[in-house]
Design a protein around this motif. Structure first.
Motif, mmCIF file in Angstrom:
data_model
loop_
_atom_site.group_PDB
_atom_site.id
_atom_site.type_symbol
_atom_site.label_atom_id
_atom_site.label_comp_id
_atom_site.label_asym_id
_atom_site.label_seq_id
_atom_site.Cartn_x
_atom_site.Cartn_y
_atom_site.Cartn_z
ATOM 1 N N VAL A 84 -2.737 0.777 -10.670
ATOM 2 C CA VAL A 84 -2.549 0.363 -9.508
ATOM 3 C C VAL A 84 -1.385 -0.430 -9.662
ATOM 4 C CG1 VAL A 84 -3.572 -0.468 -7.253
ATOM 5 C CG2 VAL A 84 -5.145 0.755 -8.514
ATOM 6 N N GLY A 85 -0.785 -0.381 -8.683
ATOM 7 C CA GLY A 85 0.344 -1.097 -8.727
ATOM 8 C C GLY A 85 0.237 -2.465 -7.743
ATOM 9 N N THR A 86 0.401 -3.753 -7.959
ATOM 10 C CA THR A 86 0.665 -4.601 -7.199
ATOM 11 C C THR A 86 0.704 -4.322 -5.437
ATOM 12 O OG1 THR A 86 2.974 -6.257 -7.714
ATOM 13 C CG2 THR A 86 0.515 -6.579 -9.103
ATOM 14 N N ASN A 87 2.188 -3.573 -5.162
ATOM 15 C CA ASN A 87 2.703 -3.172 -4.269
ATOM 16 C C ASN A 87 3.083 -2.734 -3.655
ATOM 17 O OD1 ASN A 87 5.461 -4.355 -5.002
ATOM 18 N ND2 ASN A 87 4.910 -6.419 -4.253
ATOM 19 N N PHE A 88 3.615 -1.590 -2.744
ATOM 20 C CA PHE A 88 4.471 -0.911 -3.088
ATOM 21 C C PHE A 88 6.010 -0.598 -3.897
ATOM 22 C CE2 PHE A 88 2.663 1.698 0.120
ATOM 23 C CZ PHE A 88 1.489 0.629 0.826
ATOM 24 N N GLU A 89 6.579 -1.764 -4.001
ATOM 25 C CA GLU A 89 7.777 -1.231 -4.593
ATOM 26 C C GLU A 89 7.769 -1.869 -6.249
ATOM 27 O OE1 GLU A 89 6.898 -3.784 -2.128
ATOM 28 O OE2 GLU A 89 8.942 -4.588 -0.544
ATOM 29 N N ALA A 90 6.688 -2.910 -6.907
ATOM 30 C CA ALA A 90 6.141 -2.188 -8.382
ATOM 31 C C ALA A 90 5.871 -1.016 -8.677
ATOM 32 C CB ALA A 90 4.613 -3.128 -8.268
ATOM 33 N N VAL A 91 5.457 -0.490 -7.834
ATOM 34 C CA VAL A 91 5.539 1.173 -8.652
ATOM 35 C C VAL A 91 6.907 1.975 -8.821
ATOM 36 C CG1 VAL A 91 4.239 3.264 -7.520
ATOM 37 C CG2 VAL A 91 3.133 1.606 -7.385
ATOM 38 N N GLY A 92 7.630 2.084 -7.445
ATOM 39 C CA GLY A 92 9.006 2.072 -7.056
ATOM 40 C C GLY A 92 9.919 1.570 -8.737
ATOM 41 N N GLU A 93 9.573 0.588 -8.705
ATOM 42 C CA GLU A 93 10.232 -0.678 -9.517
ATOM 43 C C GLU A 93 9.990 0.121 -11.413
ATOM 44 O OE1 GLU A 93 12.949 -2.152 -9.775
ATOM 45 O OE2 GLU A 93 12.929 -3.198 -7.812
ATOM 46 N N TRP A 190 1.699 -11.027 13.383
ATOM 47 C CA TRP A 190 2.623 -10.132 12.889
ATOM 48 C C TRP A 190 1.131 -10.280 11.578
ATOM 49 C CZ3 TRP A 190 4.347 -5.521 15.483
ATOM 50 C CH2 TRP A 190 4.898 -5.769 16.779
ATOM 51 N N GLY A 191 1.009 -9.321 11.208
ATOM 52 C CA GLY A 191 0.412 -8.830 9.808
ATOM 53 C C GLY A 191 1.225 -7.648 9.380
ATOM 54 N N LEU A 192 2.565 -7.257 8.384
ATOM 55 C CA LEU A 192 2.821 -6.807 7.858
ATOM 56 C C LEU A 192 2.735 -6.322 6.781
ATOM 57 C CD1 LEU A 192 6.349 -8.007 9.766
ATOM 58 C CD2 LEU A 192 4.504 -6.468 10.498
ATOM 59 N N SER A 193 2.764 -5.459 6.172
ATOM 60 C CA SER A 193 3.074 -4.508 4.930
ATOM 61 C C SER A 193 4.150 -4.526 4.324
ATOM 62 C CB SER A 193 2.526 -3.083 4.575
ATOM 63 O OG SER A 193 1.274 -2.907 5.141
ATOM 64 N N SER A 194 4.856 -4.782 3.114
ATOM 65 C CA SER A 194 5.558 -4.724 2.397
ATOM 66 C C SER A 194 6.757 -3.975 2.273
ATOM 67 C CB SER A 194 5.592 -4.052 0.582
ATOM 68 O OG SER A 194 5.258 -3.134 0.794
#
Length: 350
Positions: A84-93, A190-194
């Motif tokens: 499981v990636g640490t965040n969305f960008e980590a999976v993309g990278e 506000w709480g925002l995702s990556s």
């Protein structure tokens, strides 16, 4: 020996040599084809759109399930590494670098950011919802958002307020049929995702731009959440006033709202929707262009294996963590609106 006979013997010898050579070549080709059907390791990275620990537990059986389905497609995969990636960008990278072969449950906005480095092979289908209105107050009847039998390839992002004083003030205005102003929103917490999360960042930013000519970068008080679970925990405690999320997120965390986050009333009673974005194309399954194993033939086999896995009872349990009901073949043009959204979002962020 006569010349004709000599010529005939030579010709026959050449022919036999050619047949032997072809046979040997054919054997090598066959051996190579067999070797190509064996994959040492398949690395799959899941996006953390829900609690990462929940995803890790739910997807653990996927390794053996996918190995079995790929075997039916003629491929022997010795090891399937599921992370499981640490965040969305980590999976993309990870996909862009070839550190991961497959990205699972990847939002269209993340795909848009890394589209030069990946191919999309499948799009998830989800159960449609009984609420799909563009009018926020239609979501605030105090009743649960329920799935329908209709399968959908898109979903909404909703901007949800919680029990904080500011959150309740925003909800009261919306439910009275009054239009919100930029001044109503700009000073809220506000709480925002990556930044590549479609539901948690990109489309809410576009909603602000469409309605108020501002984006999330203009908001005075924002925090980045690592998952919707942690975001809802902050919403419940009053640390944040507004949390953008995918449309059925409240249903996924309804039990946690009272059992884990300690709220006395249900999530349907204590939260309200103050904004609804246009439809977002469903999550995709992406493969890395840098992956050494992702040949066109293996991609075809992988698509068939994942779709078949989704029809089994054990496979359905794996898919349930993302609320996926199945998959359909996908192509880049399916996500053209996501590409446009990401381009505008990036432009507005500058």
């Amino acid at each position: 020996m006569k010349k004709g006979l000599t010529r005939g013997l030579v010709t026959a010898g050449v022919a036999l040599f050619a047949v032997a050579a072809l046979a040997a070549c054919g054997s090598k080709t066959s051996d190579k084809k067999s070797e190509d059907k064996t994959i040492d390791e398949l690395k799959i990275s899941f996006v953390p759109s829900r609690n990462p620990d929940d995803i890790a537990v739910a997807t653990k059986p996927m390794a053996s399930l996918l190995q079995d389905e790929l075997k039916k497609q003629g491929y022997t995969v010795k090891k399937v590494d599921v992370t499981v990636g640490t965040n969305f960008e980590a999976v993309g990278e990870a996909l862009a670098s070839g550190a991961a072969d497959v990205g699972y449950g990847v939002p269209g906005s993340t795909y848009a950011l890394y589209k030069d480095d990946v191919n999309v092979i499948l799009t998830a289908t989800r159960a449609g919802l009984n609420k799909d209105s563009s009018d926020a107050k239609d979501w605030n009847d105090g009743k649960a958002t329920e799935p329908t039998d209709k399968q959908a390839t898109s979903y909404r992002s909703i901007l949800v307020t919680g029990p904080s004083e500011k959150g309740q003030a925003l909800a009261k205005k919306v439910n009275a049929g009054e239009k919100l102003t930029w001044n109503d929103l700009k000073d809220a917490n506000w709480g925002l995702s990556s930044t590549t999360s479609a539901a948690g960042y990109v489309y809410p930013s576009l909603w602000l731009n469409d309605n108020f000519k501002h984006t999330v970068t203009d908001l005075a008080h924002t925090v980045t959440i690592d998952s919707y679970g942690s975001g809802l925990a902050r919403l419940a405690s009053g640390q944040i006033d507004v949390l953008p999320m995918y449309a059925d997120a409240r249903r996924d965390f309804a039990d946690a709202w009272t059992s884990t986050y300690g709220q006395k009333e249900s999530i349907w009673a204590e939260t309200n929707v103050i904004g609804v974005t246009p439809a977002i194309y469903n999550d995709g399954i992406l493969v890395s262009k840098e992956s050494k194993i992702m040949t066109p033939e293996f991609q075809k086999a992988l698509k068939a294996a994942i779709k078949d896995m989704g029809t089994t009872e054990d496979g359905k349990k794996v898919l349930a963590v993302y609320s996926h009901k199945g998959y359909k073949d996908a192509k880049e043009s399916d996500y053209k609106s996501e590409f446009a959204a990401e381009k505008l979002s990036q432009k507005n962020a500058k």
